[in-house]
Design an enzyme around this catalytic site. Structure first.
Site, PDB file in Angstrom:
ATOM      1  N   PRO A 381       0.828  -1.217   0.000  1.00  0.00           N
ATOM      2  CA  PRO A 381       0.000   0.000   0.000  1.00  0.00           C
ATOM      3  C   PRO A 381       0.858   1.260   0.000  1.00  0.00           C
ATOM      4  O   PRO A 381       1.934   1.302   0.589  1.00  0.00           O
ATOM      5  CB  PRO A 381      -0.801  -0.125   1.308  1.00  0.00           C
ATOM      6  CG  PRO A 381      -0.733  -1.566   1.681  1.00  0.00           C
ATOM      7  CD  PRO A 381       0.572  -2.070   1.176  1.00  0.00           C
ATOM      8  N   GLY A 382       0.364   2.288  -0.670  1.00  0.00           N
ATOM      9  CA  GLY A 382       0.991   3.596  -0.603  1.00  0.00           C
ATOM     10  C   GLY A 382       2.131   3.845  -1.554  1.00  0.00           C
ATOM     11  O   GLY A 382       2.818   4.857  -1.432  1.00  0.00           O
ATOM     12  N   VAL A 383       2.356   2.948  -2.538  1.00  0.00           N
ATOM     13  CA  VAL A 383       3.475   3.162  -3.468  1.00  0.00           C
ATOM     14  C   VAL A 383       3.018   3.814  -4.769  1.00  0.00           C
ATOM     15  O   VAL A 383       3.815   3.975  -5.686  1.00  0.00           O
ATOM     16  CB  VAL A 383       4.215   1.833  -3.760  1.00  0.00           C
ATOM     17  CG1 VAL A 383       4.837   1.280  -2.510  1.00  0.00           C
ATOM     18  CG2 VAL A 383       3.272   0.814  -4.391  1.00  0.00           C
ATOM     19  N   GLY A 384       1.724   4.153  -4.885  1.00  0.00           N
ATOM     20  CA  GLY A 384       1.262   4.913  -6.043  1.00  0.00           C
ATOM     21  C   GLY A 384       0.608   4.101  -7.132  1.00  0.00           C
ATOM     22  O   GLY A 384       0.521   4.559  -8.273  1.00  0.00           O
ATOM     23  N   LYS A 385       0.091   2.917  -6.807  1.00  0.00           N
ATOM     24  CA  LYS A 385      -0.522   2.068  -7.840  1.00  0.00           C
ATOM     25  C   LYS A 385      -1.800   2.698  -8.378  1.00  0.00           C
ATOM     26  O   LYS A 385      -1.993   2.797  -9.597  1.00  0.00           O
ATOM     27  CB  LYS A 385      -0.831   0.680  -7.247  1.00  0.00           C
ATOM     28  CG  LYS A 385       0.377  -0.075  -6.753  1.00  0.00           C
ATOM     29  CD  LYS A 385       0.017  -1.474  -6.296  1.00  0.00           C
ATOM     30  CE  LYS A 385      -1.000  -1.492  -5.178  1.00  0.00           C
ATOM     31  NZ  LYS A 385      -0.507  -0.859  -3.939  1.00  0.00           N
ATOM     32  N   SER A 702      11.833 -19.266   4.816  1.00  0.00           N
ATOM     33  CA  SER A 702      12.986 -18.370   4.748  1.00  0.00           C
ATOM     34  C   SER A 702      13.573 -18.032   6.113  1.00  0.00           C
ATOM     35  O   SER A 702      14.614 -17.385   6.181  1.00  0.00           O
ATOM     36  CB  SER A 702      12.603 -17.078   4.017  1.00  0.00           C
ATOM     37  OG  SER A 702      11.597 -16.388   4.714  1.00  0.00           O
ATOM     38  N   LYS A 745      12.887  -7.478   1.354  1.00  0.00           N
ATOM     39  CA  LYS A 745      13.610  -7.772   2.594  1.00  0.00           C
ATOM     40  C   LYS A 745      14.831  -6.866   2.748  1.00  0.00           C
ATOM     41  O   LYS A 745      15.115  -6.368   3.845  1.00  0.00           O
ATOM     42  CB  LYS A 745      14.020  -9.241   2.613  1.00  0.00           C
ATOM     43  CG  LYS A 745      12.845 -10.207   2.693  1.00  0.00           C
ATOM     44  CD  LYS A 745      13.300 -11.651   2.591  1.00  0.00           C
ATOM     45  CE  LYS A 745      12.107 -12.609   2.664  1.00  0.00           C
ATOM     46  NZ  LYS A 745      12.505 -14.026   2.530  1.00  0.00           N
TER      47      LYS A 745
END
EC number: 3.4.21.53
Length: 827
Positions: A381-385, A702, A745
């Protein structure tokens, strides 16, 4: 699985057959009866009732009853939806019954016929498994010496029953004969109560009325009410038929009036509207097959009276046909440089998406009839998609429409409802095309990973046609019922995760992954986009406030820790509001916002580096995890205590992570002497592994190397380096296998102030996607074996550890050149 219920409705077309009463003596009724719960019906003495059974308890009951030739108790449930009824879920009065016929209908389904013998009252339940059993008291009818009144009540019952039967022509003549043939008054009351259509509660009240005279009066009330309802129903039916005849007459007269007006040249408002609609259909540029359907519907509309509800349905349908952009196409802006500038102006970074849009425009410039791309932007969320869709529309010169698919559970939302339903409308795609007004808009499908599914269908399955380039040129909406071309639309879907998206739907989209921003990128976004935007929204200007780079760094490191920039924008808005209060109060001088001023406005820092504090004792290691919101640190704490060799795992772990812990312990036991650990360390010791943030589910392989490092640190007493984080899957032989989510990561480690990152050797290629700033400020150590991990992670390598780390301290690992389609291993 079928339930125990009566075959047919409560008021069947033929009255339920009744056997003569008194088929069992009170002394012959056992004190303990097996209880068969009955749904949606009440069973009376003397009745013969077919039942379908499917509950396992009931099947066990009837098998035992048939085998032992014993009677059973039939009791109605208070709530039909209860699957496993207890004492509180059953009425206290029931009917003793004998199974007269049993048929096996399937693997777990039986059909049986039971005959009612007598009433009984439940005293208490004495058994719940394998089926219900209850201690019961047999109940006999209470009769008074006033036989004349009982006889009079019986005559009234028969008379009223005949009237009700006459009001129901669907009943056969044999129904009247059956009622007339019964002489026993109690039997007559039970027969009528069993067949009259009244609520279950009222039928149960008749069953529980032991006094014969009171029971007959109660049934008389039920019959009388039923008679009045039937009379009223027949009256309404006659009125409706008369109204229909009146409507048909009016239609005939209206048609004559229309013909007269045409002869006189006096066309009304209705005719003018139809002419206007016909003209709109001609100008809509309909395909030939759609034009044929529209003309047919228009001709039908001209024959329907305007007052008819069917007129409104047909008119609305034709309005939709006329308003859709069948041939209208907005011209693409094919200026590549202009599109690049527009995308760079609106969004910082996200080079993959910008590159793909520019490629589309370039090919579109060379090949005019290219179909629109179907992109899916996946990231935290919040990366501009979502906002990227509007930028793409601006860059290409197209209209923009947005569909929010989050929480959509009805297939009709995609395909619409058929016109036979009241209030039917087209689906969201057709509505959006009408709103866009062009055939080739940019359509944003927001939150496509949050589609639901229920009994109304699966919207993701309906999207298969929409997002298939080979099929969407003939998309069929249930409401329109004609093909509509969606192939020119540029679809841009957004999602936080790929896993919830079904495989066939995912296969139809071009996946572009967006990851979180580095501190440097966040500061640039804040300076270029967020600060000017918030100043404008709060009525401020650069003359009022100056936010320094130091303040932005403090905001990104101490007050927000996220993959995107939403919280960063909120904190900037908090600062703007604080300044707005002072400006509105009369303060005119320009305010400089530095780190100290940020702390004064926002309060204590929300985030700080806790790695050193967490890892200051042996047994604590820092891992790296992937989440839907980007990457994050994963601390693993290990401790030991006196015990017998057990291992406890806490932190809401999945099966894969539990198996990783078991494998790590087995590896340590096999290498105990080599690592300087007592081979018998588990004989008198219990181990406890805890993964903090216990309310958050965790899973995946992992964490294997981190678990093994934490256990080794605990058992050797050597602390793990506090500046080091790691990820990778560890095998039982100590090999380190590659995992996924490396970029997320690594960015999480960079955000948290980690200096060294241990990665599997085969994940070296994934560092290509890591931003330069994070890559230059971190030291990467690539490993192939757990010996390499322990040597790099522990402050002092244990005795007997062989091998060397896969990287050299102080140097960045060499990176491979980007490839067209480098394989990516995901955990």
């Amino acid at each position: 699985m079928s339930d125990e219920k009566k075959k047919g409705s409560a008021a069947s077309a033929m009255p339920t057959a009744m056997a003569p009463p008194g088929l069992i003596n009170k002394e012959d009724i056992p004190q303990v009866l097996p209880i068969l719960p009955l749904r949606n019906s009440v069973f009376f003495p003397g009745g013969v009732l077919p039942l379908a059974v499917g509950r396992q308890k009931t099947i066990a009951l009837i098998k035992d009853a048939v085998r032992d030739d014993q009677v059973i108790g039939v009791v109605t449930q208070r709530r039909a939806e209860e699957e496993d009824p207890g004492a509180a879920d059953l009425y206290t009065m029931g009917t003793v019954a004998r199974i007269v016929k049993l048929l096996k209908m399937g693997e777990d389904n039986y059909s049986l016929v039971v005959q009612g013998l007598a009433r009984f009252r439940v005293v208490e339940l004495v058994q719940e498994a394998p089926y219900l059993k209850a201690r019961v008291d047999a109940v006999e009818d209470k009769t008074s010496s006033e036989n004349v009144e009982v006889e009079a009540l019986g005559i009234n019952l028969k008379k009223l029953a005949r009237e009700v039967i006459e009001l129901m022509p669907e009943l056969p003549a044999a129904a009247t004969e059956l009622v007339e043939s019964i002489t026993h008054p109690g039997h007559l009351a039970d027969l009528i109560a069993a067949n009259v259509d009244v609520p279950i509660e009222e039928k149960q009240a008749v069953l529980e009325t032991v006094d014969l005279k009171a029971r007959m009066k109660l049934v008389l009330e039920l019959l009388n009410r039923k008679r009045e309802i039937l009379k009223l129903s027949n009256k309404i039916d006659s009125a409706v038929k008369g109204e229909m005849s009146k409507t048909q007459r009016e239609y005939y007269l209206r048609q004559q009036l229309k013909a007269i007006k045409e002869e006189l040249g006096e066309m009304g408002e209705e005719e003018e509207e139809l002419d206007e609609l016909q003209e709109r259909l001609k100008k809509a540029g309909l395909p030939p097959d759609v034009e044929k359907v529209a003309n047919k519907e228009l001709n039908r509309l001209k024959t329907i009276p305007a007052a008819s509800s069917e007129y409104t349905v047909a008119r609305t349908y034709l309005d939709w046909i006329a308003d859709l952009p069948w041939a209208k196409i907005s011209e693409d802006n094919l200026d590549i440089e202009n599109a690049r500038q527009q995308l760079d102006k609106d969004h910082f970074g996200i080079k993959k998406v910008k590159k793909r849009i520019l490629e589309y425009l370039a090919v579109r410039k060379l090949k005019n009839d290219m179909r629109g791309p179907i992109l899916c932007l996946v990231g935290p969320p919040g990366v501009g998609k979502t906002s990227l869709g509007q930028s793409v529309a601006k860059a290409t010169g197209r209209k923009f429409v947005r569909l929010s698919l989050g929480g959509v559970r009805d297939e009709a939302e995609i395909r619409g409802h058929r016109r036979t339903y009241v209030g039917a409308l087209p689906g969201r795609f057709i509505q959006s095309m009408k709103k866009a007004g062009t055939k080739n808009p940019v359509m944003m499908l927001d939150e496509i990973d949050k589609l639901g599914a229920d009994f109304r269908g699966d919207p993701s399955a309906a999207l298969l046609e929409v997002l298939d380039p080979e099929q969407n040129n003939t998309f069929s909406d249930h409401y329109l019922d004609v093909p509509f071309d969606l192939s020119k639309v540029m679809f841009v879907a957004t999602a936080n995760q790929l896993d919830p998206i079904p495989g066939p739907l995912r296969d139809r989209m071009e996946i572009i992954e967006l990851t979180g921003y580095t501190f440097e990128e966040k500061q640039s976004i804040a300076r270029i986009h967020l600060v000017p935007k918030q100043l404008k929204e709060h009525g401020l200007s650069p003359d009022h406030i100056d936010i320094t780079d130091e303040a932005l760094l403090t905001l990104t490191t101490a007050y927000t820790r996220e993959a995107g920039v939403r919280n960063l924008e909120r904190r900037i808005a908090d600062i703007c509001r604080a300044v707005a209060v002072e400006v509105a109060g009369g303060k005119t001088e320009k305010q400089t916002i530095n780190a100290d001023r940020v702390k004064e406005i926002l309060g204590p820092e929300m985030f700080y580096s806790e790695v050193a504090e967490r890892t200051e004792v042996p047994g604590v290691a820092t891992g790296l995890a992937w989440t839907a919101a980007g990457g994050d640190l994963l601390f693993i704490e290990a401790t030991k205590m006196a015990g017998k060799g057990g291992m406890t795992l806490t932190g809401q772990l999945g099966d894969v992570m539990k198996e990783s812990a078991t494998a790590a312990l087995s590896y340590l036991r096999s290498k105990a002497e080599q690592l300087g650990i007592s081979p018998n360390f588990l004989e008198k010791t219990d181990l406890h592994l805890h993964f903090p943030a216990g309310s958050i589910p965790k899973d995946g392989p992992s964490a294997g190397v981190t678990i093994l490092t934490a256990l080794t640190s605990l058992l050797t007493g050597i602390r793990v380096r506090h500046d080091t984080a790691m990820t990778g899957e560890a095998t039982l032989r100590g090999l380190v296998l590659p995992v996924g989510g490396i970029k997320e990561k690594v960015l999480a480690a960079h955000r948290a102030g980690i200096k060294r990152v241990i990665l599997p050797e085969r994940c070296r290629k994934d560092l290509i996607d890591v931003p330069d700033q994070a890559r230059n400020e971190l030291e990467f150590i690539f490993v192939t074996h757990m010996d390499d991990v322990l040597k790099a992670a522990l402050e002092t390598p244990p005795v007997g550890v062989a091998g060397t780390p896969g990287g050299e301290p102080g140097k960045e690992a060499p990176l491979p050149k980007p490839a067209e389609s480098a394989p990516e291993v995901r955990a």
